[in-house]
Motif scaffolding. Structure first.
Motif, PDB file in Angstrom:
ATOM      1  N   GLY A   1       0.694  -1.327   0.165  1.00  0.00           N
ATOM      2  CA  GLY A   1       0.134  -0.149   0.030  1.00  0.00           C
ATOM      3  C   GLY A   1       0.757   1.242  -0.007  1.00  0.00           C
ATOM      4  O   GLY A   1       0.318   2.296  -0.311  1.00  0.00           O
ATOM      5  N   GLU A   2       2.079   1.246   0.359  1.00  0.00           N
ATOM      6  CA  GLU A   2       3.030   2.363   0.205  1.00  0.00           C
ATOM      7  C   GLU A   2       4.323   2.124   0.244  1.00  0.00           C
ATOM      8  O   GLU A   2       4.865   0.900   0.588  1.00  0.00           O
ATOM      9  CB  GLU A   2       2.810   3.185   1.815  1.00  0.00           C
ATOM     10  CG  GLU A   2       3.828   4.323   1.964  1.00  0.00           C
ATOM     11  CD  GLU A   2       3.660   4.752   3.308  1.00  0.00           C
ATOM     12  OE1 GLU A   2       4.351   5.781   3.561  1.00  0.00           O
ATOM     13  OE2 GLU A   2       3.177   4.054   4.246  1.00  0.00           O
ATOM     14  N   PHE A   3       5.156   2.904  -0.514  1.00  0.00           N
ATOM     15  CA  PHE A   3       6.743   2.787  -0.696  1.00  0.00           C
ATOM     16  C   PHE A   3       7.139   4.251  -0.369  1.00  0.00           C
ATOM     17  O   PHE A   3       6.690   4.957  -0.768  1.00  0.00           O
ATOM     18  CB  PHE A   3       6.849   2.377  -2.175  1.00  0.00           C
ATOM     19  CG  PHE A   3       8.368   2.443  -2.313  1.00  0.00           C
ATOM     20  CD1 PHE A   3       9.103   1.465  -1.998  1.00  0.00           C
ATOM     21  CD2 PHE A   3       8.930   3.588  -2.895  1.00  0.00           C
ATOM     22  CE1 PHE A   3      10.676   1.392  -2.010  1.00  0.00           C
ATOM     23  CE2 PHE A   3      10.177   3.650  -3.099  1.00  0.00           C
ATOM     24  CZ  PHE A   3      11.129   2.366  -2.882  1.00  0.00           C
ATOM     25  N   SER A   4       8.300   4.266   0.700  1.00  0.00           N
ATOM     26  CA  SER A   4       8.762   5.258   0.995  1.00  0.00           C
ATOM     27  C   SER A   4      10.168   5.532   1.366  1.00  0.00           C
ATOM     28  O   SER A   4      10.723   4.221   1.485  1.00  0.00           O
ATOM     29  CB  SER A   4       8.234   5.752   2.451  1.00  0.00           C
ATOM     30  OG  SER A   4       8.294   6.787   2.973  1.00  0.00           O
ATOM     31  N   LEU A   5      10.634   6.526   1.243  1.00  0.00           N
ATOM     32  CA  LEU A   5      12.126   6.757   1.509  1.00  0.00           C
ATOM     33  C   LEU A   5      12.471   8.065   2.176  1.00  0.00           C
ATOM     34  O   LEU A   5      11.643   9.055   2.243  1.00  0.00           O
ATOM     35  CB  LEU A   5      13.189   6.907   0.134  1.00  0.00           C
ATOM     36  CG  LEU A   5      13.145   5.837  -0.864  1.00  0.00           C
ATOM     37  CD1 LEU A   5      13.290   6.380  -2.126  1.00  0.00           C
ATOM     38  CD2 LEU A   5      13.895   4.688  -0.288  1.00  0.00           C
ATOM     39  N   THR A   6      13.301   7.913   3.204  1.00  0.00           N
ATOM     40  CA  THR A   6      13.843   8.799   4.316  1.00  0.00           C
ATOM     41  C   THR A   6      15.019   9.555   3.939  1.00  0.00           C
ATOM     42  O   THR A   6      15.894   8.622   4.056  1.00  0.00           O
ATOM     43  CB  THR A   6      13.502   8.727   5.538  1.00  0.00           C
ATOM     44  OG1 THR A   6      12.111   8.458   5.897  1.00  0.00           O
ATOM     45  CG2 THR A   6      13.763   9.907   6.434  1.00  0.00           C
ATOM     46  N   ASP A   7      15.368  10.763   3.630  1.00  0.00           N
ATOM     47  CA  ASP A   7      16.537  11.380   3.638  1.00  0.00           C
ATOM     48  C   ASP A   7      17.237  11.472   5.066  1.00  0.00           C
ATOM     49  O   ASP A   7      16.759  12.143   5.849  1.00  0.00           O
ATOM     50  CB  ASP A   7      16.555  12.392   2.781  1.00  0.00           C
ATOM     51  CG  ASP A   7      17.969  13.049   2.352  1.00  0.00           C
ATOM     52  OD1 ASP A   7      18.957  13.089   3.015  1.00  0.00           O
ATOM     53  OD2 ASP A   7      18.206  13.181   1.027  1.00  0.00           O
TER      54      ASP A   7
ATOM     55  N   GLY B   1      21.689   6.661   1.834  1.00  0.00           N
ATOM     56  CA  GLY B   1      20.689   7.571   2.775  1.00  0.00           C
ATOM     57  C   GLY B   1      20.190   8.952   2.249  1.00  0.00           C
ATOM     58  O   GLY B   1      19.854   9.723   3.214  1.00  0.00           O
ATOM     59  N   GLN B   2      20.731   9.102   1.026  1.00  0.00           N
ATOM     60  CA  GLN B   2      20.292  10.480   0.394  1.00  0.00           C
ATOM     61  C   GLN B   2      19.539  10.512  -0.968  1.00  0.00           C
ATOM     62  O   GLN B   2      20.079   9.680  -1.741  1.00  0.00           O
ATOM     63  CB  GLN B   2      21.511  11.232   0.357  1.00  0.00           C
ATOM     64  CG  GLN B   2      22.518  11.550   1.687  1.00  0.00           C
ATOM     65  CD  GLN B   2      23.446  12.393   1.645  1.00  0.00           C
ATOM     66  OE1 GLN B   2      24.271  12.494   2.638  1.00  0.00           O
ATOM     67  NE2 GLN B   2      23.627  12.962   0.398  1.00  0.00           N
ATOM     68  N   PHE B   3      18.662  11.187  -1.200  1.00  0.00           N
ATOM     69  CA  PHE B   3      18.315  11.420  -2.481  1.00  0.00           C
ATOM     70  C   PHE B   3      19.080  12.027  -3.367  1.00  0.00           C
ATOM     71  O   PHE B   3      20.117  12.974  -2.919  1.00  0.00           O
ATOM     72  CB  PHE B   3      16.982  12.491  -2.326  1.00  0.00           C
ATOM     73  CG  PHE B   3      15.833  11.554  -1.973  1.00  0.00           C
ATOM     74  CD1 PHE B   3      14.955  10.697  -2.835  1.00  0.00           C
ATOM     75  CD2 PHE B   3      15.243  12.106  -0.725  1.00  0.00           C
ATOM     76  CE1 PHE B   3      13.895   9.949  -2.214  1.00  0.00           C
ATOM     77  CE2 PHE B   3      14.079  11.409  -0.265  1.00  0.00           C
ATOM     78  CZ  PHE B   3      13.483  10.355  -1.117  1.00  0.00           C
ATOM     79  N   GLN B   4      19.242  11.763  -4.750  1.00  0.00           N
ATOM     80  CA  GLN B   4      20.423  12.175  -5.705  1.00  0.00           C
ATOM     81  C   GLN B   4      19.786  13.324  -6.538  1.00  0.00           C
ATOM     82  O   GLN B   4      20.276  13.114  -7.667  1.00  0.00           O
ATOM     83  CB  GLN B   4      20.889  10.876  -6.321  1.00  0.00           C
ATOM     84  CG  GLN B   4      21.281   9.831  -5.421  1.00  0.00           C
ATOM     85  CD  GLN B   4      22.459  10.094  -4.782  1.00  0.00           C
ATOM     86  OE1 GLN B   4      23.618  10.488  -5.454  1.00  0.00           O
ATOM     87  NE2 GLN B   4      22.237  10.007  -3.217  1.00  0.00           N
ATOM     88  N   HIS B   5      19.188  14.096  -6.201  1.00  0.00           N
ATOM     89  CA  HIS B   5      18.446  15.228  -6.888  1.00  0.00           C
ATOM     90  C   HIS B   5      19.452  16.377  -7.311  1.00  0.00           C
ATOM     91  O   HIS B   5      19.089  17.273  -7.903  1.00  0.00           O
ATOM     92  CB  HIS B   5      17.067  15.733  -6.348  1.00  0.00           C
ATOM     93  CG  HIS B   5      17.159  16.248  -5.178  1.00  0.00           C
ATOM     94  ND1 HIS B   5      17.670  15.751  -3.922  1.00  0.00           N
ATOM     95  CD2 HIS B   5      16.917  17.599  -4.366  1.00  0.00           C
ATOM     96  CE1 HIS B   5      17.694  16.615  -2.953  1.00  0.00           C
ATOM     97  NE2 HIS B   5      17.253  17.557  -3.285  1.00  0.00           N
ATOM     98  N   GLU B   6      20.730  16.371  -6.431  1.00  0.00           N
ATOM     99  CA  GLU B   6      21.497  17.391  -6.478  1.00  0.00           C
ATOM    100  C   GLU B   6      22.718  16.951  -7.045  1.00  0.00           C
ATOM    101  O   GLU B   6      23.198  15.874  -6.952  1.00  0.00           O
ATOM    102  CB  GLU B   6      21.744  18.178  -5.207  1.00  0.00           C
ATOM    103  CG  GLU B   6      20.486  18.747  -4.471  1.00  0.00           C
ATOM    104  CD  GLU B   6      20.758  19.315  -3.198  1.00  0.00           C
ATOM    105  OE1 GLU B   6      19.842  20.334  -2.771  1.00  0.00           O
ATOM    106  OE2 GLU B   6      21.636  19.089  -2.581  1.00  0.00           O
TER     107      GLU B   6
END
Length: 400
Positions: free
Chosen positions: A301-307, A395-400
């Motif tokens: 029901g859910e998929f999640s990531l925390t930075d 542990g980090q999003f790679q948007h930058e």
């Protein structure tokens, strides 16, 4: 436990959460349900006072004590477990907001109660959640929740009361003069991540860690959400995937308490969207029973990531609200078996009826159980067209 100043700051933080979680502004005279455990009374009083000052109509409702819960679930017959008092449906349909204060006096008092009895009561009351969800889609309702430290929580987490409180204070920014201002900064940073993710045309995601290799399909007409004010604290960025595309193995290395039961080392194997195999180091039988609660209980029901740069939570807290937002050294990924979140639908919320949910692969269940992985991991998105892009690593999003 908390000073008067800390309680007032906590109350103001919850107001930020409640206001941010609702798509239309609150107006004087709105009805706000204030639901609280007995041990959270000091915070409940501070929140009640704040709501009155803001011109709201707070409706305080104390939750059952641990002893009452044991009587109800342990001794209650089927008719009692499923009985709904007259007026409850109308009451829920007239609410404009909900603030829930979680402060359990015990985490294990229901461990000898048949989980099916607890599930039966939950299924009978699912219509209340459906009412709130529908009103939220139209902007008429918002909700938020938090925890208040108790000896049971601290002991279950293996922390002293001072250590447990310190995690709460740090995670909720109560050590700042203006916690809401800090939350607005986190909110702004999360908006950048969500905008980046929502601009990607993702076919599927693959999560890989030491014990996890899971493929998740976001699905059509989805959007990433997070830091919405619904939970205090909340650092996760999540969506509700098309449950039919889930394949592979997911492992939750973080322990979990649910319905009085302690589970650890949960391992789920998915085939064609269904958890066909459940294992656990501790509590395996309970896990298996939970996933047979109803037809949707063994689906995602859910998929999640925390930075980890967002979250200040560094300890196991024996409570899903904090544990699903764990930061630590590697952030976290968590999935929830059971109910999906309709607000992750990217289209007109008011048009998302049961038929469209089924068509798009939104899962429906009385269960929603978050299972957390804190291992070092890489999340790779395969875009439509075949390009692969690492969106999350170490542990980090790679948007930058």
């Amino acid at each position: 436990m908390f000073s008067k100043n800390e309680l007032e700051k906590y109350a103001r933080t919850l107001w930020w959460g409640l206001s941010t979680a609702r798509t239309s502004p609150y107006e004087k005279g709105d009805f706000i349900l204030l639901r609280f455990d007995p041990d959270a009374l000091p915070l409940a009083e501070a929140v009640f006072d704040m709501l009155v000052e803001k011109g709201m109509n707070p409706i305080p409702r104390q939750n059952l004590t641990s002893t009452m819960e044991l009587s109800f679930y342990g001794k209650g017959g089927e008719d009692q477990l499923t009985a709904i008092p007259a007026g409850d449906k109308e009451f829920m349909g007239g609410l404009n907001g909900l603030i829930s204060l979680i402060a359990p006096a015990s985490l294990t008092h229901l461990q000898d109660v048949d989980p099916k009895k607890i599930g039966k009561a939950a299924v009978a009351r699912k219509f209340m959640r459906d009412i709130m969800e529908k009103r939220e889609q139209t902007g008429e309702f918002g909700w938020t929740l938090c925890i208040y430290p108790t000896p049971a929580l601290a002991e279950s987490a293996g922390l002293s009361m001072d250590e447990f409180k310190a995690q709460v204070v740090s995670a909720c920014f109560l050590d700042h003069d203006d916690p809401a201002a800090k939350w607005m900064k986190i909110f702004a940073e999360a908006e950048k991540v969500k905008a980046w993710l929502n601009n990607l045309d993702i076919e599927h995601l693959r999560v890989q860690s030491e014990h996890t290799d899971l493929t998740v399909v976001p699905g059509r007409d989805r959007r990433w959400l997070g830091v919405s004010g619904h939970n205090i604290p909340s650092f996760e960025i999540f969506l509700s995937p098309d449950w039919r595309g889930t394949e592979g193995v997911y492992y939750a290395d973080q322990p979990s308490f649910r319905s009085g039961n302690f589970v650890e080392g949960v391992r789920l194997t998915f085939e064609n969207g269904i958890a066909v195999k459940t294992e656990a180091k501790t509590g395996g039988e309970f896990v298996a029973k939970q996933l047979t609660l109803d037809e949707g209980a063994n689906r995602l029901g859910e998929f999640s990531l925390t930075d980890r740069r967002f979250s200040k939570i560094t300890a196991f807290m024996a409570n899903t609200l904090f544990d699903e937002n764990f930061g630590g050294a590697q952030g976290n990924c968590h999935v929830a078996v059971g109910a999906s979140y309709s607000d992750t639908y990217a289209g007109d919320q008011s048009t998302l009826d049961a038929g469209k949910k089924e068509e798009l692969g939104f899962n429906d269940s009385a269960l929603h159980w978050d299972l957390v992985n804190t291992e070092r991991k890489t999340v790779t998105a395969t875009l439509k067209g075949g390009e692969e892009l690492v969106i999350y690593k170490d542990g980090q999003f790679q948007h930058e």
